[in-house]
Motif scaffolding. Structure first.
Motif, PDB file in Angstrom:
ATOM      1  N   VAL A   1       0.824  -1.213   0.000  1.00 18.82           N
ATOM      2  CA  VAL A   1       0.000   0.000   0.000  1.00 18.82           C
ATOM      3  C   VAL A   1       0.860   1.266   0.000  1.00 18.82           C
ATOM      4  O   VAL A   1       0.351   2.367  -0.136  1.00 18.82           O
ATOM      5  CB  VAL A   1      -0.979   0.008   1.192  1.00 18.82           C
ATOM      6  N   ILE A   2       2.165   1.090   0.190  1.00 17.70           N
ATOM      7  CA  ILE A   2       3.166   2.136  -0.008  1.00 17.70           C
ATOM      8  C   ILE A   2       4.384   1.481  -0.652  1.00 17.70           C
ATOM      9  O   ILE A   2       4.505   0.252  -0.652  1.00 17.70           O
ATOM     10  CB  ILE A   2       3.595   2.817   1.311  1.00 17.70           C
ATOM     11  N   ILE A   3       5.283   2.284  -1.200  1.00 19.87           N
ATOM     12  CA  ILE A   3       6.537   1.773  -1.747  1.00 19.87           C
ATOM     13  C   ILE A   3       7.611   1.882  -0.676  1.00 19.87           C
ATOM     14  O   ILE A   3       7.900   2.970  -0.181  1.00 19.87           O
ATOM     15  CB  ILE A   3       6.980   2.560  -2.995  1.00 19.87           C
ATOM     16  N   GLU A   4       8.204   0.747  -0.301  1.00 14.69           N
ATOM     17  CA  GLU A   4       9.273   0.726   0.685  1.00 14.69           C
ATOM     18  C   GLU A   4      10.602   0.416   0.007  1.00 14.69           C
ATOM     19  O   GLU A   4      10.649  -0.278  -1.019  1.00 14.69           O
ATOM     20  CB  GLU A   4       9.004  -0.335   1.738  1.00 14.69           C
ATOM     21  N   ASN A   5      11.697   0.877   0.611  1.00 20.30           N
ATOM     22  CA  ASN A   5      13.018   0.599   0.061  1.00 20.30           C
ATOM     23  C   ASN A   5      13.281  -0.897  -0.005  1.00 20.30           C
ATOM     24  O   ASN A   5      13.887  -1.389  -0.960  1.00 20.30           O
ATOM     25  CB  ASN A   5      14.101   1.280   0.898  1.00 20.30           C
ATOM     26  N   MET A   6      12.811  -1.651   1.001  1.00 24.51           N
ATOM     27  CA  MET A   6      13.043  -3.093   0.989  1.00 24.51           C
ATOM     28  C   MET A   6      12.293  -3.776  -0.153  1.00 24.51           C
ATOM     29  O   MET A   6      12.759  -4.785  -0.681  1.00 24.51           O
ATOM     30  CB  MET A   6      12.671  -3.710   2.338  1.00 24.51           C
ATOM     31  N   SER A   7      11.152  -3.227  -0.545  1.00 23.00           N
ATOM     32  CA  SER A   7      10.416  -3.775  -1.687  1.00 23.00           C
ATOM     33  C   SER A   7      11.223  -3.592  -2.966  1.00 23.00           C
ATOM     34  O   SER A   7      11.369  -4.520  -3.775  1.00 23.00           O
ATOM     35  CB  SER A   7       9.054  -3.087  -1.827  1.00 23.00           C
ATOM     36  N   VAL A   8      11.752  -2.391  -3.138  1.00 23.14           N
ATOM     37  CA  VAL A   8      12.551  -2.082  -4.327  1.00 23.14           C
ATOM     38  C   VAL A   8      13.798  -2.961  -4.371  1.00 23.14           C
ATOM     39  O   VAL A   8      14.143  -3.519  -5.412  1.00 23.14           O
ATOM     40  CB  VAL A   8      12.933  -0.587  -4.337  1.00 23.14           C
ATOM     41  N   GLU A   9      14.471  -3.107  -3.232  1.00 19.79           N
ATOM     42  CA  GLU A   9      15.686  -3.924  -3.196  1.00 19.79           C
ATOM     43  C   GLU A   9      15.373  -5.393  -3.458  1.00 19.79           C
ATOM     44  O   GLU A   9      16.134  -6.094  -4.126  1.00 19.79           O
ATOM     45  CB  GLU A   9      16.394  -3.755  -1.847  1.00 19.79           C
ATOM     46  N   GLY A  10      14.242  -5.871  -2.925  1.00 17.77           N
ATOM     47  CA  GLY A  10      13.858  -7.255  -3.180  1.00 17.77           C
ATOM     48  C   GLY A  10      13.623  -7.522  -4.652  1.00 17.77           C
ATOM     49  O   GLY A  10      14.008  -8.564  -5.184  1.00 17.77           O
ATOM     50  N   ILE A  11      13.009  -6.565  -5.322  1.00 18.03           N
ATOM     51  CA  ILE A  11      12.752  -6.712  -6.757  1.00 18.03           C
ATOM     52  C   ILE A  11      14.052  -6.610  -7.548  1.00 18.03           C
ATOM     53  O   ILE A  11      14.262  -7.340  -8.532  1.00 18.03           O
ATOM     54  CB  ILE A  11      11.720  -5.670  -7.222  1.00 18.03           C
ATOM     55  N   ARG A  12      14.949  -5.727  -7.134  1.00 17.89           N
ATOM     56  CA  ARG A  12      16.249  -5.629  -7.819  1.00 17.89           C
ATOM     57  C   ARG A  12      17.011  -6.951  -7.741  1.00 17.89           C
ATOM     58  O   ARG A  12      17.665  -7.375  -8.689  1.00 17.89           O
ATOM     59  CB  ARG A  12      17.087  -4.505  -7.214  1.00 17.89           C
ATOM     60  N   LYS A  13      16.928  -7.621  -6.599  1.00 21.40           N
ATOM     61  CA  LYS A  13      17.618  -8.904  -6.440  1.00 21.40           C
ATOM     62  C   LYS A  13      17.040  -9.961  -7.365  1.00 21.40           C
ATOM     63  O   LYS A  13      17.777 -10.753  -7.966  1.00 21.40           O
ATOM     64  CB  LYS A  13      17.517  -9.368  -4.982  1.00 21.40           C
ATOM     65  N   ILE A  14      15.718  -9.969  -7.489  1.00 23.09           N
ATOM     66  CA  ILE A  14      15.101 -10.976  -8.350  1.00 23.09           C
ATOM     67  C   ILE A  14      15.359 -10.672  -9.833  1.00 23.09           C
ATOM     68  O   ILE A  14      15.481 -11.571 -10.662  1.00 23.09           O
ATOM     69  CB  ILE A  14      13.593 -11.102  -8.038  1.00 23.09           C
TER      70      ILE A  14
END
Length: 260
Positions: free
Chosen positions: A132-145
Protein backbone atom coordinates in the motif's frame (compact mmCIF):
# COMPACT_ATOMS: atom_id res chain seq x y z
CA UNK A 1 -18.63 -28.14 -11.03
CA UNK A 2 -15.69 -26.45 -12.76
CA UNK A 3 -16.20 -24.13 -15.69
CA UNK A 4 -13.47 -22.40 -17.73
CA UNK A 5 -13.78 -19.67 -20.34
CA UNK A 6 -12.79 -16.21 -21.51
CA UNK A 7 -14.27 -12.82 -20.82
CA UNK A 8 -13.93 -10.15 -23.51
CA UNK A 9 -12.97 -6.82 -21.97
CA UNK A 10 -11.73 -3.79 -23.92
CA UNK A 11 -10.57 -6.03 -26.74
CA UNK A 12 -8.75 -8.45 -24.45
CA UNK A 13 -9.53 -12.07 -23.67
CA UNK A 14 -9.42 -12.70 -19.92
CA UNK A 15 -9.14 -16.37 -18.97
CA UNK A 16 -11.07 -17.56 -15.92
CA UNK A 17 -12.00 -20.71 -14.02
CA UNK A 18 -15.16 -20.93 -11.93
CA UNK A 19 -15.85 -23.55 -9.26
CA UNK A 20 -19.63 -23.49 -9.00
CA UNK A 21 -21.29 -24.81 -5.85
CA UNK A 22 -24.81 -23.50 -6.41
CA UNK A 23 -26.70 -20.57 -7.90
CA UNK A 24 -27.52 -19.31 -4.41
CA UNK A 25 -23.95 -19.41 -3.04
CA UNK A 26 -21.87 -16.27 -2.60
CA UNK A 27 -18.74 -15.72 -4.67
CA UNK A 28 -15.10 -15.66 -3.58
CA UNK A 29 -12.68 -14.23 -6.17
CA UNK A 30 -8.95 -15.01 -6.11
CA UNK A 31 -6.51 -12.34 -7.38
CA UNK A 32 -2.98 -13.52 -8.14
CA UNK A 33 0.40 -11.94 -7.43
CA UNK A 34 2.61 -9.84 -9.72
CA UNK A 35 4.15 -12.87 -11.49
CA UNK A 36 1.22 -15.22 -10.90
CA UNK A 37 -1.59 -16.90 -12.80
CA UNK A 38 -4.56 -19.22 -12.33
CA UNK A 39 -2.29 -22.27 -12.45
CA UNK A 40 0.05 -20.93 -9.78
CA UNK A 41 -2.71 -20.97 -7.16
CA UNK A 42 -2.58 -24.77 -7.59
CA UNK A 43 -5.57 -26.39 -5.78
CA UNK A 44 -6.24 -23.52 -3.39
CA UNK A 45 -9.34 -22.05 -5.12
CA UNK A 46 -11.04 -25.45 -5.26
CA UNK A 47 -10.09 -26.15 -1.63
CA UNK A 48 -11.64 -22.87 -0.52
CA UNK A 49 -14.76 -23.60 -2.52
CA UNK A 50 -15.15 -26.80 -0.49
CA UNK A 51 -14.24 -25.13 2.83
CA UNK A 52 -16.59 -22.16 2.43
CA UNK A 53 -19.30 -23.67 0.19
CA UNK A 54 -18.87 -20.56 -1.98
CA UNK A 55 -18.61 -20.30 -5.73
CA UNK A 56 -14.94 -19.51 -6.41
CA UNK A 57 -13.69 -17.49 -9.38
CA UNK A 58 -10.02 -17.28 -10.32
CA UNK A 59 -8.66 -15.54 -13.42
CA UNK A 60 -5.49 -14.52 -15.25
CA UNK A 61 -5.03 -10.75 -15.22
CA UNK A 62 -4.42 -8.79 -18.41
CA UNK A 63 -1.33 -10.18 -20.19
CA UNK A 64 -0.89 -13.08 -17.77
CA UNK A 65 -1.28 -16.84 -18.13
CA UNK A 66 -3.88 -17.75 -20.77
CA UNK A 67 -5.24 -14.20 -21.07
CA UNK A 68 -4.34 -12.24 -24.20
CA UNK A 69 -1.38 -9.83 -24.40
CA UNK A 70 -2.05 -6.28 -23.29
CA UNK A 71 -2.47 -3.40 -25.74
CA UNK A 72 0.36 -0.88 -26.10
CA UNK A 73 -1.57 1.70 -24.06
CA UNK A 74 -1.92 -0.59 -21.02
CA UNK A 75 -1.76 1.75 -18.00
CA UNK A 76 1.39 2.25 -15.98
CA UNK A 77 -0.57 2.19 -12.70
CA UNK A 78 -1.97 -1.20 -13.61
CA UNK A 79 -3.22 -2.14 -10.13
CA UNK A 80 -5.72 0.73 -10.19
CA UNK A 81 -6.73 -0.09 -13.77
CA UNK A 82 -7.36 -3.74 -12.92
CA UNK A 83 -9.44 -2.73 -9.89
CA UNK A 84 -11.38 0.03 -11.66
CA UNK A 85 -11.95 -1.59 -15.05
CA UNK A 86 -11.01 -5.24 -15.66
CA UNK A 87 -12.37 -6.92 -12.52
CA UNK A 88 -15.74 -5.09 -12.41
CA UNK A 89 -16.32 -5.76 -16.12
CA UNK A 90 -15.43 -9.45 -15.73
CA UNK A 91 -17.85 -9.74 -12.80
CA UNK A 92 -20.53 -8.01 -14.86
CA UNK A 93 -20.05 -10.42 -17.76
CA UNK A 94 -20.31 -13.39 -15.41
CA UNK A 95 -23.39 -11.85 -13.73
CA UNK A 96 -21.70 -11.70 -10.32
CA UNK A 97 -23.25 -8.81 -8.43
CA UNK A 98 -21.32 -9.08 -5.15
CA UNK A 99 -18.27 -11.01 -4.00
CA UNK A 100 -15.60 -11.61 -1.40
CA UNK A 101 -11.99 -11.12 -2.54
CA UNK A 102 -8.84 -13.10 -1.68
CA UNK A 103 -5.75 -11.36 -3.05
CA UNK A 104 -2.03 -12.08 -2.77
CA UNK A 105 0.68 -9.40 -3.16
CA UNK A 106 -0.32 -7.31 -6.23
CA UNK A 107 -3.62 -9.16 -6.13
CA UNK A 108 -4.17 -8.06 -2.52
CA UNK A 109 -3.44 -4.47 -3.51
CA UNK A 110 -6.01 -4.76 -6.32
CA UNK A 111 -8.54 -6.32 -3.92
CA UNK A 112 -8.23 -3.41 -1.48
CA UNK A 113 -8.54 -0.90 -4.32
CA UNK A 114 -11.63 -2.68 -5.65
CA UNK A 115 -13.22 -2.53 -2.20
CA UNK A 116 -12.64 1.24 -2.15
CA UNK A 117 -13.89 1.88 -5.70
CA UNK A 118 -16.86 -0.52 -5.65
CA UNK A 119 -18.18 -0.71 -2.07
CA UNK A 120 -21.58 -1.93 -3.24
CA UNK A 121 -19.99 -4.97 -4.89
CA UNK A 122 -17.39 -5.99 -2.29
CA UNK A 123 -18.54 -8.04 0.71
CA UNK A 124 -15.11 -8.53 2.32
CA UNK A 125 -11.38 -8.65 1.52
CA UNK A 126 -8.72 -11.15 2.53
CA UNK A 127 -5.41 -9.41 1.84
CA UNK A 128 -2.12 -11.35 1.84
CA UNK A 129 1.16 -9.40 1.58
CA UNK A 130 -0.44 -6.31 0.04
CA UNK A 131 1.65 -3.29 -0.92
CA UNK A 132 0.00 0.00 0.00
CA UNK A 133 3.17 2.14 -0.01
CA UNK A 134 6.54 1.77 -1.75
CA UNK A 135 9.27 0.73 0.69
CA UNK A 136 13.02 0.60 0.06
CA UNK A 137 13.04 -3.09 0.99
CA UNK A 138 10.42 -3.78 -1.69
CA UNK A 139 12.55 -2.08 -4.33
CA UNK A 140 15.69 -3.92 -3.20
CA UNK A 141 13.86 -7.25 -3.18
CA UNK A 142 12.75 -6.71 -6.76
CA UNK A 143 16.25 -5.63 -7.82
CA UNK A 144 17.62 -8.90 -6.44
CA UNK A 145 15.10 -10.98 -8.35
CA UNK A 146 15.85 -9.02 -11.56
CA UNK A 147 19.51 -9.99 -11.21
CA UNK A 148 18.66 -13.70 -11.39
CA UNK A 149 15.69 -13.51 -13.76
CA UNK A 150 17.36 -14.74 -16.94
CA UNK A 151 19.22 -17.64 -15.27
CA UNK A 152 16.72 -18.89 -12.69
CA UNK A 153 13.25 -17.41 -13.08
CA UNK A 154 12.48 -16.93 -16.75
CA UNK A 155 12.21 -20.64 -17.67
CA UNK A 156 9.85 -21.63 -14.81
CA UNK A 157 7.64 -18.61 -15.55
CA UNK A 158 7.42 -19.54 -19.23
CA UNK A 159 5.40 -22.63 -18.26
CA UNK A 160 2.63 -20.27 -17.16
CA UNK A 161 2.99 -17.18 -19.35
CA UNK A 162 4.57 -18.48 -22.58
CA UNK A 163 5.61 -15.76 -25.03
CA UNK A 164 4.36 -13.10 -22.62
CA UNK A 165 6.88 -14.01 -19.91
CA UNK A 166 9.34 -11.15 -20.47
CA UNK A 167 6.49 -8.63 -20.56
CA UNK A 168 5.01 -10.03 -17.33
CA UNK A 169 8.33 -9.82 -15.51
CA UNK A 170 9.61 -6.49 -16.75
CA UNK A 171 6.29 -4.65 -16.66
CA UNK A 172 5.87 -5.73 -13.03
CA UNK A 173 9.43 -5.05 -11.90
CA UNK A 174 9.98 -1.86 -13.93
CA UNK A 175 6.86 -0.33 -12.41
CA UNK A 176 7.70 -0.96 -8.76
CA UNK A 177 11.36 0.13 -8.94
CA UNK A 178 10.73 3.26 -11.03
CA UNK A 179 11.86 6.30 -8.99
CA UNK A 180 8.82 8.16 -10.33
CA UNK A 181 6.65 5.57 -8.56
CA UNK A 182 8.31 6.06 -5.16
CA UNK A 183 5.57 8.31 -3.77
CA UNK A 184 2.78 5.93 -4.86
CA UNK A 185 0.43 5.00 -2.02
CA UNK A 186 -3.15 3.94 -1.23
CA UNK A 187 -3.87 6.21 1.71
CA UNK A 188 -6.95 7.79 0.14
CA UNK A 189 -8.44 4.49 -1.00
CA UNK A 190 -7.87 2.65 2.29
CA UNK A 191 -9.92 5.27 4.11
CA UNK A 192 -12.81 4.62 1.70
CA UNK A 193 -13.12 0.88 2.41
CA UNK A 194 -16.36 -0.01 4.19
CA UNK A 195 -16.38 -3.81 4.13
CA UNK A 196 -14.58 -6.13 6.61
CA UNK A 197 -10.89 -6.68 5.84
CA UNK A 198 -8.55 -9.45 6.99
CA UNK A 199 -4.94 -8.43 6.30
CA UNK A 200 -2.17 -11.03 6.61
CA UNK A 201 1.58 -10.76 6.15
CA UNK A 202 4.57 -12.98 6.87
CA UNK A 203 6.98 -11.69 9.49
CA UNK A 204 9.89 -12.51 7.14
CA UNK A 205 8.30 -11.10 3.97
CA UNK A 206 11.20 -10.02 1.78
CA UNK A 207 9.09 -7.49 -0.14
CA UNK A 208 7.37 -5.56 2.64
CA UNK A 209 7.74 -4.65 6.31
CA UNK A 210 5.03 -4.82 9.03
CA UNK A 211 4.46 -1.12 8.30
CA UNK A 212 2.27 -2.27 5.39
CA UNK A 213 -0.05 -4.06 7.84
CA UNK A 214 -0.07 -1.11 10.23
CA UNK A 215 -1.17 1.29 7.50
CA UNK A 216 -3.94 -1.06 6.35
CA UNK A 217 -5.16 -1.47 9.94
CA UNK A 218 -5.02 2.22 10.81
CA UNK A 219 -6.72 3.47 7.64
CA UNK A 220 -9.28 0.72 6.98
CA UNK A 221 -9.95 -0.74 10.47
CA UNK A 222 -8.77 -4.12 9.21
CA UNK A 223 -8.16 -7.20 11.33
CA UNK A 224 -4.43 -7.84 10.91
CA UNK A 225 -2.13 -10.81 11.52
CA UNK A 226 1.67 -10.92 11.26
CA UNK A 227 2.59 -14.58 10.78
CA UNK A 228 5.85 -15.71 12.49
CA UNK A 229 8.47 -17.67 10.51
CA UNK A 230 6.69 -16.90 7.24
CA UNK A 231 7.78 -15.14 4.06
CA UNK A 232 5.90 -13.59 1.15
CA UNK A 233 3.50 -16.47 0.38
CA UNK A 234 1.57 -17.33 3.56
CA UNK A 235 -1.06 -19.51 1.83
CA UNK A 236 1.68 -21.97 0.79
CA UNK A 237 4.16 -21.44 3.64
CA UNK A 238 1.58 -21.61 6.46
CA UNK A 239 -1.48 -23.18 4.79
CA UNK A 240 -3.26 -24.52 7.89
CA UNK A 241 -2.87 -21.26 9.78
CA UNK A 242 -4.13 -19.19 6.84
CA UNK A 243 -7.16 -21.40 6.28
CA UNK A 244 -8.09 -21.14 9.97
CA UNK A 245 -7.71 -17.34 9.95
CA UNK A 246 -9.88 -17.04 6.85
CA UNK A 247 -12.61 -19.35 8.14
CA UNK A 248 -12.66 -17.58 11.53
CA UNK A 249 -12.86 -14.24 9.70
CA UNK A 250 -15.83 -15.37 7.64
CA UNK A 251 -17.55 -16.72 10.75
CA UNK A 252 -17.10 -13.42 12.61
CA UNK A 253 -18.22 -11.46 9.55
CA UNK A 254 -21.45 -13.42 9.21
CA UNK A 255 -22.15 -13.29 12.95
CA UNK A 256 -21.68 -9.52 12.86
CA UNK A 257 -24.01 -9.15 9.88
CA UNK A 258 -26.65 -11.33 11.52
CA UNK A 259 -26.71 -9.10 14.61
CA UNK A 260 -27.45 -5.95 12.60
Amino acid sequence: MKKAGFGNINGQKIYYELFQKSEEAEYLVFLHEGLGSVAQWKNLPEEFSELTSMNVLVYDRSGYGKSSPVPQNYPYDYVRYEAQTILPKLLEQLKIETCHLFGHSDGATIALLFAAYHPQKCLSVISEAAHVIIENMSVEGIRKIRAIYQDKIRKPLQKHHGDKTDWVFYHWSDTWIDPAFKSWNMNIELKQIKCPVLAIQGEDDEYGSPEQLKIIRDLSSAETHLIPSCGHIPHFQKPSEIKKLVMDFFKKTYESNASL
